[in-house]
Design a protein around this motif. Structure first.
Motif, mmCIF file in Angstrom:
data_model
loop_
_atom_site.group_PDB
_atom_site.id
_atom_site.type_symbol
_atom_site.label_atom_id
_atom_site.label_comp_id
_atom_site.label_asym_id
_atom_site.label_seq_id
_atom_site.Cartn_x
_atom_site.Cartn_y
_atom_site.Cartn_z
ATOM 1 N N GLU A 62 2.820 8.501 -7.422
ATOM 2 C CA GLU A 62 2.336 7.276 -8.288
ATOM 3 C C GLU A 62 3.099 5.848 -7.920
ATOM 4 N N LEU A 63 2.284 5.124 -7.689
ATOM 5 C CA LEU A 63 2.837 3.760 -7.407
ATOM 6 C C LEU A 63 2.101 2.667 -8.350
ATOM 7 N N ALA A 64 3.063 1.654 -8.543
ATOM 8 C CA ALA A 64 2.474 0.340 -9.035
ATOM 9 C C ALA A 64 2.419 -0.586 -7.898
ATOM 10 N N ILE A 74 1.000 -4.611 -6.761
ATOM 11 C CA ILE A 74 0.695 -5.943 -7.223
ATOM 12 C C ILE A 74 -0.178 -6.289 -5.702
ATOM 13 N N HIS A 79 -7.731 2.373 -12.568
ATOM 14 C CA HIS A 79 -6.454 2.143 -11.697
ATOM 15 C C HIS A 79 -5.872 0.629 -11.909
ATOM 16 N N ALA A 137 -4.442 -1.856 -13.996
ATOM 17 C CA ALA A 137 -3.801 -2.200 -15.350
ATOM 18 C C ALA A 137 -3.852 -3.472 -15.855
ATOM 19 N N SER A 138 -3.931 -4.420 -15.010
ATOM 20 C CA SER A 138 -3.843 -5.930 -15.407
ATOM 21 C C SER A 138 -4.498 -6.698 -14.348
ATOM 22 N N VAL A 172 -2.713 -5.902 -10.937
ATOM 23 C CA VAL A 172 -1.758 -4.629 -10.903
ATOM 24 C C VAL A 172 -2.363 -3.351 -11.307
ATOM 25 N N GLU A 188 -2.296 1.076 -10.764
ATOM 26 C CA GLU A 188 -1.156 2.129 -10.944
ATOM 27 C C GLU A 188 -1.988 3.254 -10.356
ATOM 28 N N TYR A 199 0.366 -7.766 -0.883
ATOM 29 C CA TYR A 199 0.869 -7.006 -1.791
ATOM 30 C C TYR A 199 2.076 -6.379 -1.899
ATOM 31 N N LEU A 233 4.418 -2.632 -3.251
ATOM 32 C CA LEU A 233 4.181 -1.540 -3.866
ATOM 33 C C LEU A 233 5.847 -0.946 -4.646
ATOM 34 N N LEU A 285 6.673 4.614 -8.885
ATOM 35 C CA LEU A 285 7.014 4.688 -10.120
ATOM 36 C C LEU A 285 8.152 5.717 -10.477
#
Length: 144
Positions: A52-54, A56, A82, A84-85, A100, A102, A126, A128, A131
């Motif tokens: 699982e990745l965040a 940007i 997916h 988040a923001s 952002v 997830e 981007y 990565l 998490l």
């Protein structure tokens, strides 16, 4: 070797030619081949598979380009589970959109690919972060 024909805006060709000359490449094809290899390796990163990745994702495009705004809005809705923001801002004569996400690597890669294929987008960058490594990073930095 098979030949592939591509089209690109004149300003991108000028930048390609400048890079070719500046770094002593034998020609445009060599630069494009290296760029394609780099892009393929970027999305074939085994160490992030299944985690699982965040992510940007930053997108820069000319101010007032409504076709890009519509496309990014559609992508945000297509990936709403997916995303988040998001943040929209203005830098000089450009719009800067930050996403952002997830998700797993495949989902983020698909999102980035769809953004990159959007006509009139100037740049897409981007980063990565796995998490499951966040606690490990905190432990390493706090012990330093």
């Amino acid at each position: 070797m098979p030949v592939v024909s591509i089209s690109m805006p004149a300003d991108l060709i000028e930048r390609l030619d400048a890079l070719t000359a500046e770094h002593d490449y034998t020609g445009r094809s060599e630069v494009v081949r290296e760029g394609v290899r780099t892009l393929l390796e970027e999305f074939e990163n085994d160490r992030l598979e299944g985690r699982e990745l965040a992510g940007i994702v930053s997108v820069l495009y000319d101010f007032g380009t409504q076709s890009v705004e519509r496309r990014l809005t559609q992508l945000r809705h297509d990936h709403e589970e997916h995303v988040a923001s998001t943040l929209h801002g203005h830098v000089d004569d450009y719009c800067l959109e930050l996403f952002v996400l997830e998700a797993d690597l495949e989902t983020i890669s698909q999102f980035v690919g769809r953004v990159r294929s959007t006509e009139d987008v100037q740049t897409v960058d981007y980063s990565l972060l796995a998490l499951d490594s966040v606690g490990q990073l905190r432990d390493v930095t706090s012990s330093s």
